[in-house]
Write an enzyme that holds these catalytic residues in place. Structure first.
Site, PDB file in Angstrom:
ATOM      1  N   HIS A   1      -2.966   7.495   2.217  1.00  0.00           N
ATOM      2  CA  HIS A   1      -3.542   6.334   1.747  1.00  0.00           C
ATOM      3  C   HIS A   1      -4.919   5.959   2.154  1.00  0.00           C
ATOM      4  CE1 HIS A   1      -3.629   2.188   0.721  1.00  0.00           C
ATOM      5  NE2 HIS A   1      -3.755   1.683   1.926  1.00  0.00           N
TER       6      HIS A   1
ATOM      7  N   CYS B   1       0.808  -1.215  -0.040  1.00  0.00           N
ATOM      8  CA  CYS B   1       0.107  -0.075  -0.131  1.00  0.00           C
ATOM      9  C   CYS B   1       0.714   1.261   0.012  1.00  0.00           C
ATOM     10  CB  CYS B   1      -0.810   0.106   1.109  1.00  0.00           C
ATOM     11  SG  CYS B   1      -2.148  -1.415   0.916  1.00  0.00           S
TER      12      CYS B   1
ATOM     13  N   ASN C   1     -10.059   0.030  -0.199  1.00  0.00           N
ATOM     14  CA  ASN C   1      -8.666   0.114  -0.144  1.00  0.00           C
ATOM     15  C   ASN C   1      -7.966  -0.327  -1.285  1.00  0.00           C
ATOM     16  OD1 ASN C   1      -5.841  -0.202   0.405  1.00  0.00           O
ATOM     17  ND2 ASN C   1      -6.066  -1.043   2.422  1.00  0.00           N
TER      18      ASN C   1
HETATM   19  N1  ACO Z   1     -18.730  -7.966   9.430  1.00  0.00           N
HETATM   20  C1  ACO Z   1     -19.039  -8.114  10.648  1.00  0.00           C
HETATM   21  N2  ACO Z   1     -18.161  -8.361  11.694  1.00  0.00           N
HETATM   22  C2  ACO Z   1     -16.917  -8.484  11.393  1.00  0.00           C
HETATM   23  C3  ACO Z   1     -16.456  -8.260  10.352  1.00  0.00           C
HETATM   24  C4  ACO Z   1     -17.234  -8.005   9.131  1.00  0.00           C
HETATM   25  N3  ACO Z   1     -16.998  -7.595   7.845  1.00  0.00           N
HETATM   26  N4  ACO Z   1     -15.231  -8.558  10.206  1.00  0.00           N
HETATM   27  C5  ACO Z   1     -14.664  -8.670  11.366  1.00  0.00           C
HETATM   28  N5  ACO Z   1     -15.848  -8.900  12.297  1.00  0.00           N
HETATM   29  C6  ACO Z   1     -15.989  -9.360  13.470  1.00  0.00           C
HETATM   30  C7  ACO Z   1     -14.691 -10.163  14.244  1.00  0.00           C
HETATM   31  O1  ACO Z   1     -15.024 -11.396  13.648  1.00  0.00           O
HETATM   32  C8  ACO Z   1     -15.034  -9.566  15.602  1.00  0.00           C
HETATM   33  O2  ACO Z   1     -15.904 -10.598  16.135  1.00  0.00           O
HETATM   34  P1  ACO Z   1     -15.515 -11.070  17.572  1.00  0.00           P
HETATM   35  O3  ACO Z   1     -15.303  -9.919  18.545  1.00  0.00           O
HETATM   36  O4  ACO Z   1     -16.943 -11.987  17.684  1.00  0.00           O
HETATM   37  O5  ACO Z   1     -14.440 -11.921  17.378  1.00  0.00           O
HETATM   38  C9  ACO Z   1     -15.385  -8.211  15.564  1.00  0.00           C
HETATM   39  O6  ACO Z   1     -16.064  -8.168  14.372  1.00  0.00           O
HETATM   40  C10 ACO Z   1     -14.474  -7.082  16.031  1.00  0.00           C
HETATM   41  O7  ACO Z   1     -13.189  -7.330  14.908  1.00  0.00           O
HETATM   42  P2  ACO Z   1     -12.086  -6.533  14.925  1.00  0.00           P
HETATM   43  O8  ACO Z   1     -11.084  -7.353  14.462  1.00  0.00           O
HETATM   44  O9  ACO Z   1     -11.832  -6.206  16.647  1.00  0.00           O
HETATM   45  O10 ACO Z   1     -12.853  -5.375  14.841  1.00  0.00           O
HETATM   46  P3  ACO Z   1     -11.745  -3.648  14.721  1.00  0.00           P
HETATM   47  O11 ACO Z   1     -12.721  -2.836  15.401  1.00  0.00           O
HETATM   48  O12 ACO Z   1     -10.491  -3.801  14.937  1.00  0.00           O
HETATM   49  O13 ACO Z   1     -12.067  -3.456  13.201  1.00  0.00           O
HETATM   50  C11 ACO Z   1     -10.614  -3.305  11.065  1.00  0.00           C
HETATM   51  C12 ACO Z   1     -11.580  -4.370  12.179  1.00  0.00           C
HETATM   52  C13 ACO Z   1     -11.562  -2.447  10.462  1.00  0.00           C
HETATM   53  C14 ACO Z   1      -9.966  -4.443  10.277  1.00  0.00           C
HETATM   54  C15 ACO Z   1      -9.588  -2.401  11.741  1.00  0.00           C
HETATM   55  O14 ACO Z   1      -8.916  -3.528  12.778  1.00  0.00           O
HETATM   56  C16 ACO Z   1      -8.745  -1.888  10.904  1.00  0.00           C
HETATM   57  O15 ACO Z   1      -9.331  -0.978  10.437  1.00  0.00           O
HETATM   58  N6  ACO Z   1      -7.609  -2.269  10.841  1.00  0.00           N
HETATM   59  C17 ACO Z   1      -6.677  -1.471   9.824  1.00  0.00           C
HETATM   60  C18 ACO Z   1      -6.629  -2.350   8.890  1.00  0.00           C
HETATM   61  C19 ACO Z   1      -6.487  -1.550   7.600  1.00  0.00           C
HETATM   62  O16 ACO Z   1      -6.616  -0.479   7.425  1.00  0.00           O
HETATM   63  N7  ACO Z   1      -5.664  -2.288   6.600  1.00  0.00           N
HETATM   64  C20 ACO Z   1      -4.891  -1.887   5.469  1.00  0.00           C
HETATM   65  C21 ACO Z   1      -3.724  -1.014   5.907  1.00  0.00           C
HETATM   66  S1  ACO Z   1      -2.472  -1.404   5.048  1.00  0.00           S
HETATM   67  C22 ACO Z   1      -2.847  -1.526   3.625  1.00  0.00           C
HETATM   68  O17 ACO Z   1      -3.481  -0.715   3.126  1.00  0.00           O
HETATM   69  C23 ACO Z   1      -2.692  -2.924   2.870  1.00  0.00           C
END
Ligand code: ACO
Length: 323
Positions: free
Chosen positions: A250, A114, A280
């Site tokens: 980004h 990214c 993304n």
């Molecule tokens: N729909 C519903 N529930 C979901 C989904 C979905 N699509 N995906 C995950 N969940 C659930 C999980 O299973 C978890 O359930 P559980 O508590 O029963 O286990 C719950 O939601 C919470 O999951 P978390 O991972 O804790 O959610 P979080 O608030 O951290 O959000 C996210 C997840 C959006 C991925 C966040 O961690 C994030 O933004 N991280 C950065 C990721 C990113 O931006 N990556 C790209 C940057 S690098 C690049 O560009 C390659």
């Protein structure tokens, strides 16, 4: 006299197929509300089989050439940032070179996930200021849909496909922060963090593999590293937060985008976002955001822009650019 790499034109291409969050509700235990509240994403484009990384890159490049009022033959080099090149080799950049009918100069891919477009721009800038090229086509193009595990709701809802391109042109400047062009860059990587964001396939496994991500870990690193790199390149360019017209981050996640801006002391009205419409798109996200923001009238000549990105590796970096 100082040689500067000035953005002379830009363009983009988005695949025809648009997928709203609600489409995922049919196949996954997810909701529009979960996806948009956690990531800011409302929709994304997915490429069909003919819209490969090199095809989209070529279309974006043609738009950039038209915007810059240049012919393909004016280009000395092509640098294409991607992690989803059509084939393992040759590079997608050489495919674009052939598609554009360019038979001189050189073309290669840059792979910093990214952060790829930031790395490619910094690389092109170095070639221009060292006199090795005068006009460089810098492209970010990705088909991340090809890396998705469609049963993994924590990743497949976050990514999209597309391409964006800019043309950097050597121009003489005074050497101060009022010059147009790239004023500073800052690049970083830390391979110890390879396991928090990776694809579990490749040449060593003889399969393409799927994107795997520890979202919380990526999130934890992102804001701190992005704010720090942006501040480091601003320091090199000798500019203050008040002077910035636009942050072009980004486009991965709206919470990371706003968290980084807040840490930098920048209000959200000076942050350009396209993540809601594109998801993304990895290395394509910044050139897509630049091109869309120029077309809709936000970015104007002489605007001071800070752009920052982080991705797998981890690799991260930033640039200060006067448009
Ligand atoms: N729909 C519903 N529930 C979901 C989904 C979905 N699509 N995906 C995950 N969940 C659930 C999980 O299973 C978890 O359930 P559980 O508590 O029963 O286990 C719950 O939601 C919470 O999951 P978390 O991972 O804790 O959610 P979080 O608030 O951290 O959000 C996210 C997840 C959006 C991925 C966040 O961690 C994030 O933004 N991280 C950065 C990721 C990113 O931006 N990556 C790209 C940057 S690098 C690049 O560009 C390659």
């Amino acid at each position: 006299m100082t040689v500067r790499a000035v953005i002379q034109g830009c363009g983009h291409y988005l695949p025809k197929r648009v997928v709203d969050n609600s489409e995922f509700e049919r196949t996954l235990d997810t909701s529009d509300d979960w996806i948009s509240s956690r990531s800011g994403i409302k929709r994304r484009h997915f490429a069909n089989k003919d819209e490969t990384t090199s095809v989209m890159a070529t279309l974006a490049a043609k738009e950039a050439l038209a915007d810059a009022n240049l012919q393909a033959d004016d280009i000395d080099a092509i640098i294409l940032a991607t992690s989803t090149s059509d084939l393992t080799f040759p590079s997608a950049a050489t495919m674009v070179q052939a598609n554009l009918g360019i038979v001189k100069g050189f073309a290669y891919d840059v792979q910093a996930v990214c952060a790829g477009f930031v790395f490619a721009l910094a690389n092109a800038n170095a070639l221009i200021i060292s006199g090795q090229a005068k006009k460089i086509l810098v492209i970010g193009s990705e088909t991340f849909s090809k890396l998705m595990d469609w049963e993994d709701r924590s990743t497949c809802v976050l990514f999209g496909d597309g391409a964006g391109a800019v043309i950097l042109s050597a121009e003489n400047g005074k050497g101060d922060k009022y010059d147009r062009g790239i004023l500073a860059s800052d690049l970083n990587s830390d391979g110890r963090l390879k396991d928090i964001l990776y694809v579990d396939g490749g040449v060593s496994t003889q399969s393409t593999g799927y994107l795997r991500m520890h979202g919380k870990e990526v999130y934890r690193h992102a804001i701190e590293k992005l704010a720090t790199t942006a501040q480091d390149s601003m320091k090199s360019a000798g500019i203050s937060v008040e002077e910035i017209d636009w942050i072009v981050p980004h486009q991965a996640n709206i919470r990371i985008i706003h968290g980084t801006a807040k840490k930098m002391g920048i209000t959200s009205d000076r942050v350009l976002t396209t993540v809601q419409d594109h998801g993304n798109t990895s290395a394509a996200s910044i050139p897509l955001a630049l091109s869309v923001s120029k077309i809709n009238g936000h970015i104007k000549k002489n605007d001071l822009i800070v752009t920052e990105a982080i991705g797998g590796g981890l690799a991260w970096g930033s640039l200060v650019i006067r448009w």
